[in-house]
Design an enzyme around this catalytic site. Structure first.
Site, short mmCIF file in Angstrom:
data_model
loop_
_atom_site.label_atom_id
_atom_site.label_comp_id
_atom_site.label_asym_id
_atom_site.label_seq_id
_atom_site.Cartn_x
_atom_site.Cartn_y
_atom_site.Cartn_z
N ASP A 37 0.86 -1.18 0.00
CA ASP A 37 0.00 0.00 0.00
C ASP A 37 0.90 1.23 0.00
O ASP A 37 1.76 1.38 0.88
CB ASP A 37 -0.90 0.00 1.24
CG ASP A 37 -1.91 1.14 1.20
OD1 ASP A 37 -2.95 0.99 0.54
OD2 ASP A 37 -1.62 2.19 1.82
N LEU A 38 0.72 2.12 -0.98
CA LEU A 38 1.59 3.28 -1.12
C LEU A 38 1.32 4.29 -0.01
O LEU A 38 0.17 4.49 0.41
CB LEU A 38 1.38 3.95 -2.47
CG LEU A 38 1.62 3.07 -3.72
CD1 LEU A 38 1.48 3.92 -4.98
CD2 LEU A 38 2.98 2.40 -3.66
N ASP B 21 -4.25 2.58 -4.73
CA ASP B 21 -2.79 2.48 -4.65
C ASP B 21 -2.37 1.19 -3.95
O ASP B 21 -1.33 1.15 -3.27
CB ASP B 21 -2.21 3.69 -3.94
CG ASP B 21 -2.77 3.87 -2.53
OD1 ASP B 21 -3.70 3.13 -2.17
OD2 ASP B 21 -2.26 4.74 -1.79
#
Length: 481
Positions: A354-355, A397
């Protein structure tokens, strides 16, 4: 100087062509015909003026064709005045024959300019139909002149004229079948080619059947055809005879199927009729049938390949993310389930990414920057893992990497983190993106499924995010995969 309306040109040709119909062969008919034709040629070159590049070349070739035909008429009249009666062939025939390839070349170039790269199917269909027309002309017009006669200029020109009409037929068919809207200029061109083709064929067919009929009357038909060519050159939307067309008009027209069907049936029928037993006629018909078969096979092969490409594209779109090209959520579950059925060692192993900091980049620099980040992250992940591993984008993302087996999970996790966290440069900006990575393996779960394995990797990712960044309200929430 105000430009003459294109629609007025055919009307003028009809009026000036009346003496040719009513008084064929008279001085009045000859003078009015010559004046009318000369005026058409002048107007045609005026239509060329102001154009540039290959567009000017295409229109210039068409105007040159009309000029060649007019030059042939004037030269023939001069030869008659100087020498009296001429034979079957004269120097004027050279100019008359020259007009056919000039006109066809101009038409083909014009269509290629208006529909670049979109003429393959139309060209094959035209070639198939032109093969049949050429075979018909050979059988009924050329072969009777050639068979039993010694080769001479008159015999050669007897063959040139019918095949000149084949060129015009092919050019007209290409205009009709090429993709694009039918503009006013296009309609003028189609009408002109139709009249020219019909006039030439009628003149050739009428003379043997009705020897007393004065074919000079039919010169008015050719004059009208030439006026339509001139009208097309004067028409300003001649610049777009095959422009863009609505998607629903791209479907195969039933007339196209009919034309191809008639083409396939015509040659066998002619061959069965056996109008001639000469070896050259049989060889010609056999060659035409072989050529037509090859064209149809090529056309069929291209259609099949296009359908395969369309199906492959649709299948890819159904299983892959449109932005990044990575596997999508549905395909991820399919592949993860298959990996669980074929478990090797402790695998499969899932890394959930997960960004961090993606939303501020998206808000500050816009969605284009956000899309760039997602695409670049996807590229880096693919470059970091093995070819046998699966990289997927769940949405937003969030990314997932699935490996059949991993010897050192911590090392893989670190490589993925470093790949994503490397500096990003977009549009003069340095974008800083972090990533939280969680992992889980099937060996850690009692009854692993694709959902439980993804949930376990997601949970470890959120524990890392919670330990490194500010607490997230969603930590500990149940999520469905």
């Amino acid at each position: 100087m105000k430009r003459l309306p294109a629609g007025a040109v055919p009307v003028l040709a009809v009026i000036l062509g009346l003496p040719t119909v009513l008084l064929p062969g008279s001085v009045t008919a000859q003078v009015t015909y010559t004046i009318a034709f000369g005026l058409l040629v002048v107007l045609a070159w005026l239509g060329v003026r102001g154009r540039t590049g290959r567009d000017r070349t295409a229109h210039g070739l068409m105007a040159a064709a009309l000029t060649a035909w007019l030059g042939g008429d004037l030269l023939y009249a001069a030869l008659i005045w100087h020498f009296g009666e001429l034979g079957d062939v004269s120097a004027a025939d050279v100019l008359w024959v020259l007009g056919y390839p000039l006109l066809a070349a101009g038409m083909v170039l014009l269509v290629r300019l208006r529909a670049p790269g979109r003429l393959r199917e139309a060209a094959l269909d035209v070639l198939a139909m032109a093969t049949v027309v050429a075979a018909l002309f050979w059988q009924f017009m050329v072969a009777p002149e050639v068979t039993g006669n010694t080769m001479s200029l008159s015999v050669l020109f007897a063959a040139f004229y019918p095949f000149g009409d084949v060129l015009l037929f092919a050019a007209g068919a290409l205009v009709v079948l090429s993709p694009g809207e039918r503009t006013g200029a296009t309609r003028y061109l189609i009408a002109a080619l139709t009249l020219t083709f019909a006039g030439d064929v009628t003149i050739s067919a009428v003379s043997p059947v009705f020897p007393d009929f004065d074919t000079a009357r039919l010169d008015s038909v050719l004059l009208l055809a030439n006026s339509l060519f001139t009208a097309a050159l004067l028409n300003r939307d001649a610049d777009q005879p095959a422009g863009s067309r609505r998607a629903d008009a791209q479907r195969l027209h039933p007339a196209r199927v009919v034309f191809l069907g008639v083409s396939l049936l015509t040659l066998p029928v002619i061959n069965d009729v056996r109008l001639g037993d000469q070896a050259i006629q049989r060889l010609t018909m056999l060659s035409a049938m072989v050529m037509l078969t090859v064209i149809v096979l090529i056309r069929f092969t291209l259609v099949v390949r296009e359908q395969e490409q369309v199906r492959a594209a649709l299948a890819h779109r159904a299983t892959h993310d449109q932005l990044t090209g990575l596997v999508n959520r549905q395909e991820l579950h399919v592949r993860l389930s298959a990996a669980l059925r074929q478990r090797a060692g402790d695998g499969p192993v899932v890394h959930f990414l997960d960004l961090n900091g993606f939303k501020p980049v998206n808000d500050r620099y816009g969605h284009a920057a956000g899309d760039f980040v997602l695409v670049e992250v996807a590229r880096r992940l693919r470059a970091t893992v093995r070819d046998t591993d699966t990289v997927a984008r769940l949405g937003g993302d969030e990314f997932v990497v699935v490996s059949a087996a991993v010897d050192d999970v911590a090392a893989v996790t670190e490589r993925l983190r470093n790949a994503v966290a490397a500096p990003l440069h977009h549009d003069g900006h340095d974008l800083r993106i972090g990533v939280s990575v969680g992992h889980a393996s099937a060996a850690e779960l009692e009854h692993p499924t694709s959902d439980t394995l993804l949930a376990a990797a997601d949970a470890t990712m959120y524990r890392e995010k919670g330990a490194t960044y500010a607490p997230d309200a969603t930590i500990g929430m149940s999520r469905t995969y």
